[in-house]
Design a protein around this motif. Structure first.
Motif, short mmCIF file in Angstrom:
data_model
loop_
_atom_site.label_atom_id
_atom_site.label_comp_id
_atom_site.label_asym_id
_atom_site.label_seq_id
_atom_site.Cartn_x
_atom_site.Cartn_y
_atom_site.Cartn_z
N GLY A 102 0.55 -0.91 -0.21
CA GLY A 102 -0.48 -0.02 -0.13
C GLY A 102 0.81 1.80 0.24
O GLY A 102 2.24 1.46 0.04
N LEU A 103 -0.28 2.69 0.31
CA LEU A 103 0.41 3.54 0.16
C LEU A 103 0.14 5.10 0.92
O LEU A 103 -0.93 4.59 0.96
CB LEU A 103 0.72 4.38 -1.32
N ARG A 104 0.46 4.99 1.65
CA ARG A 104 0.18 5.94 2.41
C ARG A 104 0.33 7.87 2.13
O ARG A 104 2.32 7.94 3.05
CB ARG A 104 -0.05 6.43 4.29
N PRO A 105 0.09 8.77 1.39
CA PRO A 105 0.31 9.90 1.55
C PRO A 105 0.12 10.56 2.52
O PRO A 105 -1.40 9.89 3.28
CB PRO A 105 -0.08 10.88 0.46
N ALA A 134 -3.67 -0.63 -1.69
CA ALA A 134 -4.47 0.05 -0.34
C ALA A 134 -3.46 0.77 -0.64
O ALA A 134 -2.83 1.44 -0.40
CB ALA A 134 -4.24 -1.12 0.48
N PHE A 135 -4.26 1.91 -0.53
CA PHE A 135 -4.87 3.55 -0.34
C PHE A 135 -5.01 3.18 1.77
O PHE A 135 -6.09 3.75 2.18
CB PHE A 135 -5.81 4.26 -0.73
N ASP A 136 -3.97 3.94 1.91
CA ASP A 136 -4.01 4.57 3.75
C ASP A 136 -4.38 5.55 3.96
O ASP A 136 -3.51 6.40 3.54
CB ASP A 136 -2.73 3.78 4.36
N VAL A 160 -8.02 2.20 3.66
CA VAL A 160 -7.70 1.93 4.47
C VAL A 160 -8.18 2.67 5.91
O VAL A 160 -6.93 3.99 5.96
CB VAL A 160 -6.68 0.78 5.57
N LEU A 161 -9.17 3.43 6.84
CA LEU A 161 -9.05 4.60 7.20
C LEU A 161 -7.70 3.59 8.49
O LEU A 161 -8.01 3.71 9.48
CB LEU A 161 -10.18 4.64 7.57
#
Length: 283
Positions: A102-105, A134-136, A160-161
């Motif tokens: 996943g990636l998380r900005p 996934a987008f965290d 994913v919140l």
């Protein structure tokens, strides 16, 4: 298999953790996988998801290299510069790393509250969906209504919140947060991490201070769309790994054993690993 779906490691000498200052004394030092190992053993946790803590691609590569040499780390949630002109190419390149899930900005630190709604973000999220990343969503309560719009625009992307969206537990002002959580939970392509709550609560927090938020998320998302994470070592600012894990056991005490198992590992394995085409075990 139990999985800690959200933890970090860092080395201060890297110089890219701008938020990590000496004022945060309990966590202002290096933390590595060896420091985490006793906590995992005590909690019976066999695998982890390692999450970025610096807004640099260099840190993401550092984490991926650590993960390559580890049996316990099952996946890495990294970072790329979503504002770069070649952001799509950066996603393509990183997606070739087997352990990237996943990636998380770091949306909570971006000055523009409408950053999530920028048209330029759309093709990048589409690229993430193609690569089953996934987008965290590291957001604050004021971002949740924007997040609803983005989740609707990208039904093929898994969101994913993180940290329940950081409700204001210390003040108890969570009515609007509850409404936004209900809206998000109505979308099937987002799940919620049971993590990061104790650092949003009062310094002398008790389990009862967390129960309203946890009960609400469980009622809205259901146990199959909630996954547990320690947020270690940040959790050391609010009692530590063992205290948070014990609090989790109390908060989930009324659930059937299979639902507890899902929250404590099964859901993370599905969301981050098997549904991404990644292995759930490493040897």
């Amino acid at each position: 298999m139990r999985i800690d779906a959200h933890h970090h490691v860092w080395r201060l000498s890297r110089g890219d953790y701008g938020w990590l200052t000496p004022d945060l004394k309990p966590i202002y030092r290096d933390f590595g996988l060896a420091d985490l190992a006793p906590h995992l053993a005590a909690a019976g946790i066999a695998g982890t998801i390692l999450v970025q803590a610096a807004p640099t691609e260099a840190e993401t590569l550092f984490l991926l290299d650590l993960a390559d040499g580890s049996v316990v780390v099952r996946g890495v949630v990294g970072w790329i510069d979503f504002d770069a002109a070649d952001a799509a190419a950066r996603i393509e390149a990183l997606a070739g790393r087997e352990l990237l899930v996943g990636l998380r900005p770091m949306v909570q630190d971006i000055a523009d509250d409408d950053w999530l709604l920028r048209p330029a973000l759309a093709p990048l999220l589409a690229a993430m969906a193609r690569h089953r990343l996934a987008f965290d969503a590291l957001v604050l309560p004021r971002h949740l209504s924007r997040l609803v719009e983005v989740v609707d625009r990208h039904p093929d992307l898994q969101f994913v919140l993180d940290h329940f969206g950081k409700p204001h537990l210390a003040t108890g002002d969570i009515a609007a947060w509850k409404d936004d959580i209900a809206s998000l939970a109505a979308r099937s392509n987002i799940v919620c991490k049971l993590s990061g709550l104790v650092t949003e609560a009062a310094s002398d927090w008790q389990v009862a201070d967390l129960s309203s938020a946890v009960d609400h998320v469980l009622a809205q998302f259901g146990p199959q769309r909630v996954l547990w994470g320690s947020d270690w070592p940040v959790v050391d600012l609010a009692g530590g790994y063992a205290k948070w894990f014990a609090a989790t056991a109390t908060l989930l005490d009324d659930l059937p054993a299979d639902e507890k198992a899902a929250i404590l590992g099964g859901n993370a394995a599905r969301i981050y690993l098997s549904s991404r085409g990644r292995h759930t075990s490493r040897t």
